[in-house]
Each structure stands twice: as structure tokens, then as C-alpha cells.
Design an enzyme around this catalytic site. Structure first.
Site, PDB file in Angstrom:
ATOM      1  N   ASP A 108       0.743  -1.190   0.066  1.00  0.00           N
ATOM      2  CA  ASP A 108       0.009   0.003  -0.050  1.00  0.00           C
ATOM      3  C   ASP A 108       0.838   1.287   0.015  1.00  0.00           C
ATOM      4  O   ASP A 108       2.059   1.220   0.665  1.00  0.00           O
ATOM      5  CB  ASP A 108      -0.607  -0.019   1.424  1.00  0.00           C
TER       6      ASP A 108
ATOM      7  N   ASP B 158      -6.809  -1.333  -4.450  1.00  0.00           N
ATOM      8  CA  ASP B 158      -8.231  -0.915  -3.538  1.00  0.00           C
ATOM      9  C   ASP B 158      -9.097   0.133  -4.176  1.00  0.00           C
ATOM     10  O   ASP B 158      -9.978   0.140  -3.903  1.00  0.00           O
ATOM     11  CB  ASP B 158      -7.444  -0.439  -2.312  1.00  0.00           C
TER      12      ASP B 158
END
Length: 160
Positions: free
Chosen positions: A112, A128
Site C-alpha cells: 500500500d 483498492d
């Protein structure tokens, strides 16, 4: 139909490229400010799902992702031609699911990097974003579909 697979592939490629660039250029847990007080990139490893829930449950994620991808491909083939919004939402979900699945399969965590500085929100990635937008579009599709069904029933009752 091919267009929707191309969209999913594009999401996968952009997702994996941004993850690669993050790993190569930002030390783990370090932050690079992009737009002060708004957006930064922070290299983070997520061993769970959204908000790090179910951390370390890789086999669960493998099984769920394979099932989800199978169901998406089935619906894309059987119902994708019926509605562009439905097909687009499936392609975004497919691209996002596969993007994060690649990380889980090869790294045992998801990379991330996107951090919104102006709110308390978990760090996320392109996959995401695609998943979130895809689910949002699916909800819009379902609401619209239910509204159409309601209108048909309403018209049918008034003509009786």
C-alpha cells in the site's frame, strides 16, 4: 466483452507498476509528500484486508479471491453484454482483486502507498481504489436495476 478484460488488465498493470515503483524508491514506512497536507506516498505492507482486518490469513484470501474471480468472470460472460455499468463494475472489481492477489501470492502481503493526509484513513493502493469504485458502481447498478423493476411493476398495475 474484450474491452472489460482490457480495463481489468490495465488496472492490474498500473497497480503492479505503482507498487514496484514504491518498493524501489520509498523505504518501508517512510513518507514522501506529494501535495502538502493532502496527499503523500507511504510504503506500507498490509498482511490483511482493508484496515488490516484478518491479518496473516493468507489462505483465506487465496480461497476467497479465486472464488470471487471465478464468479466475476462467469457473470461477465453471462450477463456482461446486457449492461455496460454492470460489466464496468465487474471489470474494476476483477482488476483490483487480481492486483492485490498477485501481491499476496508472491509477497505474502499487499503493498500500500497512497495516503490521504487530510483525514484519518488507511493507506491504500490502485487495486483498492478499483475495488472501491467497482463496488460503488455495482451498488448504483443494483439500485438502478431495482428502480427499473419497480417502474415495470408500477406501470403493470396501472394498466390492469
Amino acid at each position: 466483452m474484450l474491452l472489460y478484460y482490457i480495463i481489468a488488465l490495465f488496472i492490474i498493470l498500473v497497480d503492479q507498476l505503482t507498487k514496484y515503483l514504491t518498493v524501489q524508491s520509498i523505504p518501508l514506512h517512510e513518507t514522501v509528500e506529494v501535495i502538502p497536507s493532502i496527499l503523500s506516498f507511504t510504503y506500507h505492507r498490509n498482511t490483511g484486508a482493508a484496515w488490516s482486518i484478518l491479518e496473516g490469513q493468507m489462505w483465506f484470501f487465496y480461497i476467497v479471491t479465486v472464488i470471487v474471480v471465478g464468479v466475476i468472470i462467469y457473470y461477465l460472460h453471462t450477463h456482461g453484454k446486457e449492461d455496460r455499468l454492470f460489466a464496468l463494475s465487474l471489470s474494476l472489481i476483477l482488476g483490483g482483486a487480481i492486483g492485490n492477489f498477485i501481491d499476496r501470492l508472491f509477497l505474502q502481503y499487499v503493498v500500500d502507498m497512497i495516503r490521504l493526509e487530510f483525514i484519518q484513513f488507511p493507506i491504500f493502493n490502485i487495486a483498492d481504489m478499483a475495488l472501491t469504485i467497482g463496488v460503488g458502481l455495482m451498488i448504483l447498478y443494483l439500485i438502478r436495476d431495482e428502480w427499473k423493476e419497480y417502474q415495470k411493476k408500477k406501470v403493470g398495475k396501472t394498466s390492469d
